[in-house]
Motif scaffolding. Structure first.
Motif, PDB file in Angstrom:
ATOM      1  N   SER A 118       8.991  12.630   1.432  1.00 30.33           N
ATOM      2  CA  SER A 118       7.677  12.471   2.059  1.00 30.33           C
ATOM      3  C   SER A 118       7.652  12.903   3.517  1.00 30.33           C
ATOM      4  O   SER A 118       6.601  12.827   4.161  1.00 30.33           O
ATOM      5  CB  SER A 118       7.243  10.995   1.971  1.00 30.33           C
ATOM      6  OG  SER A 118       7.134  10.596   0.618  1.00 30.33           O
ATOM      7  N   THR A 140       8.746   1.712   8.251  1.00 28.79           N
ATOM      8  CA  THR A 140       7.588   0.992   7.716  1.00 28.79           C
ATOM      9  C   THR A 140       7.089   1.601   6.414  1.00 28.79           C
ATOM     10  O   THR A 140       6.066   1.165   5.885  1.00 28.79           O
ATOM     11  CB  THR A 140       6.439   0.961   8.744  1.00 28.79           C
ATOM     12  OG1 THR A 140       6.119   2.301   9.142  1.00 28.79           O
ATOM     13  CG2 THR A 140       6.831   0.151   9.968  1.00 28.79           C
ATOM     14  N   ASP A 141       7.802   2.607   5.919  1.00 28.28           N
ATOM     15  CA  ASP A 141       7.433   3.224   4.646  1.00 28.28           C
ATOM     16  C   ASP A 141       8.183   2.522   3.522  1.00 28.28           C
ATOM     17  O   ASP A 141       9.419   2.557   3.461  1.00 28.28           O
ATOM     18  CB  ASP A 141       7.784   4.720   4.666  1.00 28.28           C
ATOM     19  CG  ASP A 141       7.265   5.430   3.427  1.00 28.28           C
ATOM     20  OD1 ASP A 141       6.151   5.967   3.472  1.00 28.28           O
ATOM     21  OD2 ASP A 141       8.001   5.454   2.413  1.00 28.28           O
ATOM     22  N   ARG A 142       7.436   1.888   2.640  1.00 26.07           N
ATOM     23  CA  ARG A 142       8.036   1.061   1.586  1.00 26.07           C
ATOM     24  C   ARG A 142       8.992   1.857   0.694  1.00 26.07           C
ATOM     25  O   ARG A 142      10.130   1.430   0.441  1.00 26.07           O
ATOM     26  CB  ARG A 142       6.912   0.446   0.746  1.00 26.07           C
ATOM     27  CG  ARG A 142       7.384  -0.422  -0.408  1.00 26.07           C
ATOM     28  CD  ARG A 142       6.189  -0.845  -1.257  1.00 26.07           C
ATOM     29  NE  ARG A 142       6.596  -1.674  -2.382  1.00 26.07           N
ATOM     30  CZ  ARG A 142       6.624  -2.991  -2.360  1.00 26.07           C
ATOM     31  NH1 ARG A 142       6.265  -3.633  -1.257  1.00 26.07           N
ATOM     32  NH2 ARG A 142       7.001  -3.683  -3.418  1.00 26.07           N
ATOM     33  N   ARG A 192       7.768   5.205  11.615  1.00 29.19           N
ATOM     34  CA  ARG A 192       7.155   5.682  10.376  1.00 29.19           C
ATOM     35  C   ARG A 192       8.101   5.497   9.197  1.00 29.19           C
ATOM     36  O   ARG A 192       7.692   5.048   8.113  1.00 29.19           O
ATOM     37  CB  ARG A 192       6.782   7.160  10.503  1.00 29.19           C
ATOM     38  CG  ARG A 192       5.548   7.444  11.330  1.00 29.19           C
ATOM     39  CD  ARG A 192       5.237   8.932  11.296  1.00 29.19           C
ATOM     40  NE  ARG A 192       4.976   9.404   9.940  1.00 29.19           N
ATOM     41  CZ  ARG A 192       4.997  10.684   9.583  1.00 29.19           C
ATOM     42  NH1 ARG A 192       5.282  11.616  10.485  1.00 29.19           N
ATOM     43  NH2 ARG A 192       4.740  11.022   8.331  1.00 29.19           N
ATOM     44  N   LEU A 193       9.358   5.842   9.407  1.00 30.48           N
ATOM     45  CA  LEU A 193      10.326   5.726   8.322  1.00 30.48           C
ATOM     46  C   LEU A 193      10.569   4.264   7.942  1.00 30.48           C
ATOM     47  O   LEU A 193      10.593   3.910   6.755  1.00 30.48           O
ATOM     48  CB  LEU A 193      11.648   6.380   8.736  1.00 30.48           C
ATOM     49  CG  LEU A 193      11.611   7.905   8.930  1.00 30.48           C
ATOM     50  CD1 LEU A 193      12.901   8.393   9.574  1.00 30.48           C
ATOM     51  CD2 LEU A 193      11.392   8.615   7.604  1.00 30.48           C
ATOM     52  N   TYR A 246      10.516   4.727   1.336  1.00 31.37           N
ATOM     53  CA  TYR A 246      11.683   5.190   2.082  1.00 31.37           C
ATOM     54  C   TYR A 246      12.731   4.084   2.177  1.00 31.37           C
ATOM     55  O   TYR A 246      13.926   4.314   1.967  1.00 31.37           O
ATOM     56  CB  TYR A 246      11.286   5.646   3.484  1.00 31.37           C
ATOM     57  CG  TYR A 246      12.463   6.128   4.304  1.00 31.37           C
ATOM     58  CD1 TYR A 246      12.915   7.440   4.202  1.00 31.37           C
ATOM     59  CD2 TYR A 246      13.148   5.264   5.150  1.00 31.37           C
ATOM     60  CE1 TYR A 246      14.016   7.877   4.922  1.00 31.37           C
ATOM     61  CE2 TYR A 246      14.238   5.685   5.875  1.00 31.37           C
ATOM     62  CZ  TYR A 246      14.677   6.995   5.757  1.00 31.37           C
ATOM     63  OH  TYR A 246      15.778   7.421   6.463  1.00 31.37           O
TER      64      TYR A 246
END
Length: 408
Positions: A342, A218-220, A215-216, A222
């Protein structure tokens, strides 16, 4: 005394008189673990018959351990709370200090430095998570800046202590002094309350951890915050790795005076962090981070030109390095607050991954400075300038203007 400390822990963390001070001590493992022995790096090379590049391996080993270990402590902190893992890390750090002081060759020194760093990183990664447990986004950025003012004494005092130890004893005593700092940090930890409620703790199951990191990664936004700040850290660690040899060997600065030149930069960082803590609630951390990365890139490029042309000699370099290091006060706290904003339910994991990226990139930067060392300031200056430009590019391409502040 114990009753008084228990009373302090019972207060709300935001209102505890020792909260920021104690967190500042625990955040100081990085500078205390690196900066105190910087004046002794040339002496270590001479005593252990090692080259400049080999001595810088010990610094890169510390950075690598400090980065990789954060993944472990972040996960443990999200599962078991913040205080227990920090205490375990401090004990591991003390073991590493003893190993460093007793080693007889550069390879084993690098190994013990890695062990020392694995323990030392527990404090900083979980301190950031504690702040996210207690405060919201921009307030967290402001608090991080305030805490950096508290811990700002560490990188000023540490190289001065190291330099003075070298006047009276050999470099091994620097690591005994670091062990004493570990005891002080344990006392500071005892004043802190647990900030992660039992109901908010997560599982240590590998699949859940893998999903969290996916998740981290693939978070733009982040990636923009975490990787972008990693390259600012790369510039900082290039300075930490290269400056002892540039100042002491190239320009003939005495080891006991190195700490004063190093401390000038920390004063700049403290001043700019003070400004950041005062203006971030008004302008938002994203806007300030955007300006900070641009100014850092400009200062890094100026440093490279000054080193290439030789403008101002030692003081030309000192002035440019002061500017670059001071401007980190506009980037580091704001980027870390943005990276965690987030993901409040896994703040420890988000903080750990960001810290791992920062220190691993820093380890690589230190290794490059040592590998390309040629007796001049150019390798250090080029790594700093190049890293700052990359950080600016990542901020512009990955972090959406105003996104972080709007989230809250």
């Amino acid at each position: 005394m114990l009753a008084r400390l228990a009373a302090v822990r019972s207060l709300s963390p935001a209102h505890s008189p020792f909260f920021i001070a104690a967190l500042g001590v625990l955040m100081s493992f990085g500078p205390m673990g690196t900066d105190m022995y910087l004046p002794g790096m040339p002496a270590i090379g001479a005593d252990l018959r090692a080259s400049q590049g080999q001595v810088q391996w010990t610094l890169s080993a510390f950075f690598l351990g400090f980065g990789v270990g954060q993944l472990l402590w972040g996960a443990l902190g999200d599962r078991f709370g913040r205080r227990g893992p920090v205490a375990t890390g401090i004990l591991l750090y003390a073991v590493g200090c003893v190993g460093c002081s007793l080693t007889g060759d550069i390879a084993h020194l690098a190994l013990w430095r890695f062990v020392q760093a694995l323990g030392a990183c527990a404090g900083p990664v979980l301190v950031r998570a504690m702040i996210r447990d207690v405060f919201e986004r921009d307030r967290a950025a402001s608090t991080l800046s305030m805490m950096m003012l508290v811990m700002g004494a560490a990188p000023i005092i540490a190289p001065l202590i190291g330099g003075q130890i070298l006047v009276w004893a050999d470099w091994r005593w620097i690591f005994w002094a670091q062990a004493i700092f570990g005891a002080v940090a344990m006392l500071a930890l005892f004043t802190l309350p647990e900030t992660l409620a039992a109901g908010n703790r997560t599982s240590l199951r590998p699949m859940l951890l893998a999903q969290s990191y996916r998740r981290l990664l693939t978070d733009r936004a982040y990636l923009g915050y975490a990787v972008g700040s990693s390259f600012i850290y790369a510039g900082m660690f290039a300075f930490i790795s290269g400056s002892p040899f540039v100042y002491i060997e190239l320009f003939g600065v005495r080891p006991e005076n190195y700490g004063y030149l190093f401390g000038i930069n920390i004063v700049g960082m403290i001043l700019v962090n003070t400004v950041n803590s005062r203006i971030v609630m008004r302008f938002g951390s994203d806007r300030i981070l955007r300006a900070g990365t641009a100014l850092s890139a400009a200062s890094g490029l100026l440093l490279a030109v000054v080193a290439l042309e030789g403008w101002g000699g030692l003081w030309g370099l000192v002035g440019c390095l002061f500017l670059f290091m001071a401007l980190t006060g506009l980037t580091n706290a704001n980027a870390m607050a943005g990276a965690m904003q987030s993901f409040p339910q896994m703040a420890g994991t988000a903080s750990a991954l960001a810290g791992m990226l920062q220190f691993s990139t820093g380890a690589l930067a230190g290794w490059v400075v040592g590998l390309t060392a040629d007796g001049t300031a150019m390798p250090m200056a080029l790594v700093i300038g190049g890293s700052a430009v990359v950080s600016l590019a990542l901020n512009r391409s990955l972090v959406r203007r105003g996104a972080g502040s709007a989230a809250l």
